[in-house]
Design a protein around this motif. Structure first.
Motif, PDB file in Angstrom:
ATOM      1  N   PHE A 149       0.837  -1.213   0.000  1.00  0.00           N
ATOM      2  CA  PHE A 149       0.000   0.000   0.000  1.00  0.00           C
ATOM      3  C   PHE A 149       0.869   1.260   0.000  1.00  0.00           C
ATOM      4  CE2 PHE A 149      -3.417  -2.593   2.403  1.00  0.00           C
ATOM      5  CZ  PHE A 149      -3.967  -3.024   1.200  1.00  0.00           C
ATOM      6  N   LEU A 150       1.911   1.260   0.830  1.00  0.00           N
ATOM      7  CA  LEU A 150       2.771   2.452   0.906  1.00  0.00           C
ATOM      8  C   LEU A 150       3.508   2.680  -0.410  1.00  0.00           C
ATOM      9  CD1 LEU A 150       4.319   2.176   4.503  1.00  0.00           C
ATOM     10  CD2 LEU A 150       2.359   3.549   3.787  1.00  0.00           C
ATOM     11  N   ASN A 151       3.893   1.595  -1.073  1.00  0.00           N
ATOM     12  CA  ASN A 151       4.597   1.730  -2.353  1.00  0.00           C
ATOM     13  C   ASN A 151       3.740   2.414  -3.420  1.00  0.00           C
ATOM     14  OD1 ASN A 151       7.210   0.833  -1.946  1.00  0.00           O
ATOM     15  ND2 ASN A 151       6.671  -1.317  -2.230  1.00  0.00           N
ATOM     16  N   MET A 152       2.429   2.272  -3.309  1.00  0.00           N
ATOM     17  CA  MET A 152       1.540   2.900  -4.289  1.00  0.00           C
ATOM     18  C   MET A 152       1.604   4.427  -4.191  1.00  0.00           C
ATOM     19  SD  MET A 152       0.268   0.430  -5.894  1.00  0.00           S
ATOM     20  CE  MET A 152       0.139  -1.342  -5.678  1.00  0.00           C
ATOM     21  N   ASN A 153       2.023   4.912  -3.022  1.00  0.00           N
ATOM     22  CA  ASN A 153       2.109   6.360  -2.818  1.00  0.00           C
ATOM     23  C   ASN A 153       3.538   6.828  -2.554  1.00  0.00           C
ATOM     24  OD1 ASN A 153      -0.708   6.329  -2.991  1.00  0.00           O
ATOM     25  ND2 ASN A 153      -0.900   5.998  -0.781  1.00  0.00           N
ATOM     26  N   ASP A 193      -6.680  10.801  10.472  1.00  0.00           N
ATOM     27  CA  ASP A 193      -5.590  11.087  11.393  1.00  0.00           C
ATOM     28  C   ASP A 193      -5.208   9.735  11.999  1.00  0.00           C
ATOM     29  OD1 ASP A 193      -3.783  12.305  12.971  1.00  0.00           O
ATOM     30  OD2 ASP A 193      -5.237  13.120  14.397  1.00  0.00           O
ATOM     31  N   TYR A 194      -4.684   8.877  11.162  1.00  0.00           N
ATOM     32  CA  TYR A 194      -4.544   7.491  11.569  1.00  0.00           C
ATOM     33  C   TYR A 194      -3.156   7.128  12.122  1.00  0.00           C
ATOM     34  CZ  TYR A 194      -4.988   2.488  11.678  1.00  0.00           C
ATOM     35  OH  TYR A 194      -4.996   1.198  12.106  1.00  0.00           O
ATOM     36  N   PHE A 195      -2.128   7.365  11.317  1.00  0.00           N
ATOM     37  CA  PHE A 195      -0.786   6.979  11.768  1.00  0.00           C
ATOM     38  C   PHE A 195      -0.128   8.114  12.548  1.00  0.00           C
ATOM     39  CE2 PHE A 195      -0.973   4.110   7.945  1.00  0.00           C
ATOM     40  CZ  PHE A 195      -0.892   2.924   8.664  1.00  0.00           C
ATOM     41  N   ASN A 226      -2.136   9.793   5.782  1.00  0.00           N
ATOM     42  CA  ASN A 226      -3.176  10.543   6.508  1.00  0.00           C
ATOM     43  C   ASN A 226      -3.809  11.601   5.622  1.00  0.00           C
ATOM     44  OD1 ASN A 226      -2.606   9.047   8.777  1.00  0.00           O
ATOM     45  ND2 ASN A 226      -1.404  10.653   9.795  1.00  0.00           N
ATOM     46  N   ARG A 227      -2.977  12.296   4.871  1.00  0.00           N
ATOM     47  CA  ARG A 227      -3.463  13.386   4.039  1.00  0.00           C
ATOM     48  C   ARG A 227      -4.304  12.859   2.868  1.00  0.00           C
ATOM     49  NH1 ARG A 227       0.443  15.333   1.295  1.00  0.00           N
ATOM     50  NH2 ARG A 227       1.953  15.029   2.965  1.00  0.00           N
ATOM     51  N   MET A 228      -3.758  11.825   2.203  1.00  0.00           N
ATOM     52  CA  MET A 228      -4.458  11.292   1.022  1.00  0.00           C
ATOM     53  C   MET A 228      -5.847  10.770   1.353  1.00  0.00           C
ATOM     54  SD  MET A 228      -1.672   9.331  -1.261  1.00  0.00           S
ATOM     55  CE  MET A 228      -2.462   9.406  -2.842  1.00  0.00           C
TER      56      MET A 228
END
Ligand code: TRP
Length: 331
Positions: A92-96, A169-171, A163-165
């Motif tokens: 998931f992080l790699n997508m962004n 306010d999760y991580f 969080n922004r995308m």
């Protein structure tokens, strides 16, 4: 209570430099924090893709850490590859994560230079995997050395971007926990300022070294012909020897040899003999425990299994929420 995460690459046995650096502080932190310490075996594939060594390396590191005092009842000790949710969050992080920002990372550029024939995508995305390791437990603190500051900065970037995308306010933003004063930097036996295994044979004393090896290594430590004038400043290699004695030996010993040095009477051979015996005494309990643990596969299996369950519980919880935030829903 703060959540703490740190990863250890399984690249070999631990030496006194590792112990007085990160390890001793992990042991302190486990008393008062919710700690997750894991062995970064996924990460090791970016540079050491040798199946024959992988398990043995992981086992050695696990044994060393347990022997030194990481307590599986206090901290969650686990293998990164036992928690596949980490791999999912990495995806998931790699997508962004953007090619440009990943290419600018110093550790990537360094490693690309070292292994020009193997500049793989894992190497490029090392920081997203590390970010996944950290934020999968919503960590607040990451105890790492200076060389990891940039990776941690990237972790904050990825956490904030998520969080922004997704307008959540999760991580939380994890910060580096810097030991500062508490960090004792152990010098090498070869006259260099740092004990490290890459510096060559004999530079480092490993927690599991037996007494004969310790004697041999210490006796071979670099010295010189000795001072010729009273109160002569000490060259680096000699400073190192005194510093090791300060950490390992009784204060009377240190002051005795300081006095001998001042008065140009010092015999490095005698000083090293003393230092070797003090190092042997200091490492005795580690050696014993390493021996015990190496013969107790059942206990190791239990430790790994308990760690896996605890890490998995936390990671699965995060992934469930993350999937929901991203928009994956069940029918
Ligand atoms: N990159 C770290 C190192 O080389 C190891 C590591 C992997 C790590 N994942 C981590 C450290 C997460 C802290 C948190 O030492």
């Amino acid at each position: 209570m703060k959540t703490v995460v740190s990863g250890i690459r399984p690249t070999g046995n631990l030496h006194l430099g590792n112990y007085f650096g990160a390890l001793r502080n992990f042991i302190k932190m486990q008393e008062t924090n919710n700690c997750y310490f894991f062995i970064a075996d996924y990460h090791s594939l970016t540079t050491h893709p040798t199946p024959a060594d992988l398990h043995g390396n992981v086992k050695n590191v696990l044994i060393d850490y347990l022997a030194a005092g990481l307590d599986p009842e206090k901290a969650t000790l686990y293998l990164q590859s036992d928690v596949p949710e980490v791999a999912e969050l990495y995806l998931f992080l790699n997508m962004n994560a953007y090619k440009g920002e990943l290419e600018r990372v110093t550790s990537f550029k360094d490693k690309a230079r070292v292994q020009p024939d193997n500049i793989n995508a894992g190497l490029l995305t090392y920081p997203t995997l590390m970010a996944a390791d950290i934020i999968i437990h919503k960590a607040h603190m990451v105890p790492v050395g200076k060389d990891q500051e940039q990776h941690l900065e990237m972790t904050r970037t990825f956490a904030n971007r998520f969080n922004r995308m997704y307008k959540v306010d999760y991580f939380p933003e994890p910060v580096a926990y810097n030991f500062g004063e508490e960090l004792i930097k152990i010098p090498g036996l070869d006259g260099s300022t740092k004990m490290g295994k890459s510096e060559g044979e004999g530079n480092a004393i490993f927690l599991g070294d037996d007494s004969a090896i310790i004697r041999k290594k210490v006796m071979k430590a670099v010295t010189d012909a000795g001072p010729t004038q009273q109160n002569q400043p000490k060259p680096q290699a000699i400073q190192n020897l005194f510093y090791l004695m300060q950490v390992m030996s009784k204060p009377e010993m240190l002051s005795f040899y300081e006095e001998e040095y001042k008065n140009c009477r010092i015999r490095y051979g005698d000083m090293k003999k003393q230092l070797a015996e003090d190092v042997i005494a200091f490492t005795e309990p580690f050696r014993e425990r390493i021996k015990e643990l190496s013969a107790n596969n059942e206990y190791l299996r239990k430790v790994v299994s308990i760690g896996r369950d605890k890490a998995h519980e936390s990671a699965a919880n995060t992934i469930r929420e993350v999937r929901n935030i991203i928009g994956f829903r069940s029918f």
